[in-house]
Design an enzyme around this catalytic site. Structure first.
Site, short mmCIF file in Angstrom:
data_model
loop_
_atom_site.label_atom_id
_atom_site.label_comp_id
_atom_site.label_asym_id
_atom_site.label_seq_id
_atom_site.Cartn_x
_atom_site.Cartn_y
_atom_site.Cartn_z
N CYS A 175 1.00 -1.20 0.08
CA CYS A 175 -0.10 0.11 -0.11
C CYS A 175 0.98 1.33 -0.09
O CYS A 175 2.12 1.12 -0.01
CB CYS A 175 -1.12 0.01 1.05
N ASP A 216 -7.24 22.72 -32.86
CA ASP A 216 -6.42 23.47 -33.98
C ASP A 216 -6.66 22.63 -35.15
O ASP A 216 -6.86 21.59 -35.31
CB ASP A 216 -5.05 23.42 -33.39
N GLU A 227 12.82 29.95 -46.21
CA GLU A 227 12.00 28.92 -45.50
C GLU A 227 12.84 27.78 -44.90
O GLU A 227 12.27 26.98 -44.28
CB GLU A 227 10.95 28.41 -46.47
N SER A 258 12.91 27.38 -41.11
CA SER A 258 11.64 27.04 -40.26
C SER A 258 11.24 25.69 -40.75
O SER A 258 11.50 25.09 -41.88
CB SER A 258 10.66 27.89 -40.89
N HIS A 307 7.95 24.77 -40.05
CA HIS A 307 6.54 24.97 -40.38
C HIS A 307 6.31 24.09 -41.58
O HIS A 307 6.79 24.35 -42.36
CB HIS A 307 6.16 26.24 -40.14
N GLY A 358 6.13 34.19 -39.74
CA GLY A 358 6.92 33.79 -40.88
C GLY A 358 8.16 34.00 -40.52
O GLY A 358 8.74 33.62 -39.47
N VAL A 359 9.29 34.24 -41.78
CA VAL A 359 10.59 34.41 -41.60
C VAL A 359 10.98 35.65 -42.16
O VAL A 359 10.66 36.03 -43.06
CB VAL A 359 11.50 33.26 -42.39
N GLY A 394 5.60 35.70 -45.23
CA GLY A 394 4.65 35.30 -44.36
C GLY A 394 3.24 35.28 -45.08
O GLY A 394 3.30 35.59 -46.07
N ASP A 423 -1.12 20.79 -32.20
CA ASP A 423 0.07 20.10 -32.41
C ASP A 423 1.09 20.02 -31.60
O ASP A 423 2.26 19.46 -31.72
CB ASP A 423 0.78 20.27 -33.93
#
Length: 686
Positions: A12, A398, A428, A431, A433, A463-464, A472, A574
């Site tokens: 226990c 989402d 890009e 990133s 994404h 964005g970048v 973006g 995510d």
């Protein structure tokens, strides 16, 4: 140094607390985590101040066993001896023989010494550490019965000896623990196998020969051999052979997958058929299975609020029972003058009140629930979330990467500068994404080359940026209806290129939304996309409502606003860009990308995707229900049992002998274990 020890004898939460307190008092011990559910003690210590042997010795001095291998034969033999002794003593009571009382005394003494020694050690050490547990009550009850019988045998007090009482008590209590331990082992088999995979050995190819190595010794680039039935302990790539691999333990998907040279395999998978040679891609500590193990271990170290309350109640309950037992004894002596009746009733109160059922009600349900969820591809990171499932009445999704594939494709584009494609490709690259990846892949496919850019940084959710360049989201009234997203490359505000992208809805998305509505939840879609796209998706999937054009930093406020309206909100995302909103929600679900789950935030990780969301809710509610059922049973058992044991209904012919009280106490614990195991038997849709 950190070590994990397998410990036998914890029954226990108070046992676990006793070990934890004792080890923390030792010089050199930095941290202790004790799980009585898994029979495991994790100790972080300074090996210059205390040794592993000292730690093991301390645990064994408390009355527990540090195991090298699974044991149990000695317990079986001792249990058999105790049971046969109890039956023989009972037979001698009904069929007197010369010196029969002394035979009863001898058998009772042997059982009390050898069978009760475990309870004495446990009681002494728990009291020494300021914890009152089940062993205290069992020790008091059995010793009281034995001493009373001995005193009557010797003629010091009037009455008849009942040597069968302490022998039956020890038999029933140890028998209950024996059944409980085996039931728990059965219930936790999957979880234990995963948590002990780190200690397994594998076959490694060296100069054409196979050698055995501990999985922790494997290095990147080594090649291991797996045969049918083997657990794949490490992440790697197949270099030779073909085989069907089951990832059910990790994803909940039952169908095995064909793996051939060049295919990646995930640790924790099982090779069902074929022969594979696998090149190690990462150490065990970095493997998928190890990451899950660490998350599960972290989850098991956390106690839900209801368990913390039950632990506190259990601790003080033992003290209250001792007082009630003493009061019962003195009251019956005063009312009847019968020492025998007073002893019988006070012992019955001690024994029937052992809070073992209350102590295991919550932790066992939690650990079995986590095990069942893991087998279905659902990783519950916070056991406290199990208490929240029944309270949720709204769920927010989402969109990108959760309900969609997250695999954007460029469906059309406009280039207003000859260098735009090269610049977009280069920017890009900073990133991860899904949209950035789509544009990067598209540009590369169309011959783009990297160019040197300065001051590049990703602006989360926007964005970048690279000096005068920015890529973006693009807003324009003329965006085609079939486009989900438009991204523009700008130089000091001037548009150099526009990329139009589209994503694909997940096949299971509509089913998931429908199932959540069947569970009585309000479904809400939350997206940063433009209104037209979000409205289309919400209608297509059957959402109750939607919010569009919501920036990442605004998502948290949207969740907070729903909560202020009186809703208990769960969110599915995510786990990366949605972190603030997930943290704000009452219950959060993360859908992982690939095999890297270390970055995932959320109370629950849906390892095999959003399709497991409805099942996680059903399972969460079932676990919560089992916890409440177990606690209610344990509480009612004591509420009804203590008055009966104390003799309140004696004049109606209703009372309990101590040995019967011991049997009922053992059955109460076994019933809690059996009720919890039903979690494993049922399906997620029950």
């Amino acid at each position: 140094m950190r070590r994990t020890l397998k410990v036998e004898g914890m029954t226990c939460v108070n046992c676990a607390r006793t070990i934890e307190i004792a080890l923390k008092r030792k010089e050199g011990v930095r941290d202790v985590e004790v799980s009585f559910e898994l029979g495991r003690v994790k100790v972080d210590f300074d090996e210059n101040k205390v040794s592993e042997e000292d730690i093991a010795r301390t645990i064994e001095e408390l009355g527990y066993r540090v195991l090298e291998e699974e044991g149990g034969k000695a317990e079986s033999y001792l249990l058999l001896f105790s049971g046969l002794s109890a039956l023989l003593i009972t037979a001698l009571m009904f069929y007197p023989v010369p010196y029969g009382l002394y035979v009863q005394f001898l058998l009772s003494t042997l059982v009390q010494v050898f069978g009760g020694w475990k309870f004495y050690k446990g009681a002494y050490n728990s009291l020494r550490n300021g914890v009152a547990g089940m062993d205290v009550l069992v020790s008091l009850g059995t010793t009281g019965a034995y001493v009373y019988s001995l005193l009557t045998l010797l003629g010091f007090i009037p009455g008849s000896p009942f040597f069968e009482t302490n022998t039956f008590l020890i038999t029933f209590v140890r028998g209950g623990r024996f059944i409980e331990e085996r039931a728990k082992k059965r219930a936790l088999r999957l979880l234990k196998s995963m948590l002990t995979a780190q200690h397994s050995e594998v076959s490694v190819l060296e100069d054409g020969n196979e050698v055995r190595k501990n999985v922790r010794e494997l290095m990147r680039g080594e090649v291991i051999v797996c045969r049918p039935g083997d657990l794949i302990p490490i992440d790697g790539v197949v270099v030779k052979g073909r085989g069907y691999v089951s990832e059910a333990v990790l994803t909940g998907e039952p169908e095995p997958i064909l793996k051939e040279p060049g295919d990646r395999v995930i640790s924790g998978s099982i090779l069902e058929d074929g022969l594979l040679e696998i090149r190690v891609e990462a150490s065990y500590e970095s493997s998928y299975l190890s990451k899950i193990n660490r998350m599960v271990e972290s989850a098991l170290s956390e106690k839900p609020r209801i368990q913390r309350i039950a632990d506190t109640v259990s601790h003080y309950f033992v003290q209250a029972v001792v007082v009630v037992s003493a009061a019962t004894f003195f009251l019956w002596v005063k009312l009847t003058g019968s020492m025998e009746m007073a002893v019988q009733f006070s012992l019955a109160v001690l024994v029937i009140s052992c809070p073992c059922a209350m102590g295991i009600a919550t932790p066992l349900a939690v650990v079995v629930g986590i095990s069942k969820a893991l087998s279905r591809g659902i990783l519950i990171k916070k056991p406290s979330s199990l208490e929240v499932f029944p309270l949720i009445n709204a769920i927010v999704f989402d969109k990108t990467g959760t309900l969609t594939e997250g695999r954007f494709q460029v469906v059309r584009y406009e280039l207003r500068s000859s260098e735009a494609l090269d610049i977009a490709y280069s920017m890009e690259s900073f990133s991860n994404h899904p949209i950035a990846k789509a544009i990067r892949d598209f540009a590369k496919k169309n011959g783009a080359r990297k160019v040197e850019l300065v001051g590049c940084r990703e602006v989360l959710g926007r964005g970048v940026e690279c000096g005068e360049y920015f890529i973006g989201e693009y807003e324009d009234e003329n965006i085609p209806e079939d486009v989900w997203k438009a991204v523009a490359l700008r130089r000091n505000g001037e548009v150099l290129a526009v990329f139009y992208l589209k994503d694909t809805l997940r096949q299971e998305a509509k089913f998931v939304v429908s199932e959540m509505k069947k569970l009585g939840l309000t479904t809400i879609l939350l997206s940063g996309d433009r209104t037209e796209t979000t409205k289309f998706v919400a209608k297509e999937l059957g959402f109750d409502s939607f919010f569009a054009e919501v920036k990442p930093e605004e998502k948290k406020e949207m969740i907070k606003g729903l909560q202020e309206e009186g809703l208990r909100v769960a969110m599915v995302g995510d786990g990366v860009n949605d972190a603030p909103a997930l943290a704000q929600s009452d219950l959060s679900f993360a859908v992982p990308h690939g095999v890297d789950i270390t970055k995932q935030v959320g109370d629950v990780v849906l390892l095999s995707g959003v399709a497991k969301l409805p099942e996680s809710f059903r399972l969460g509610k079932k676990v919560n229900s089992k916890i409440k059922q177990n606690l209610v049973w344990a509480f009612l058992y004591n509420v009804v049992g203590i008055p009966v044991a104390a003799g309140l209904f004696y004049k109606y012919g209703v009372y309990l002998k101590p040995e019967l009280a011991g049997l009922l106490m053992a059955l109460s614990s076994v019933s809690v274990v059996a009720n919890t195991i039903l979690l494993q038997a049922g399906s997620g849709r029950d």
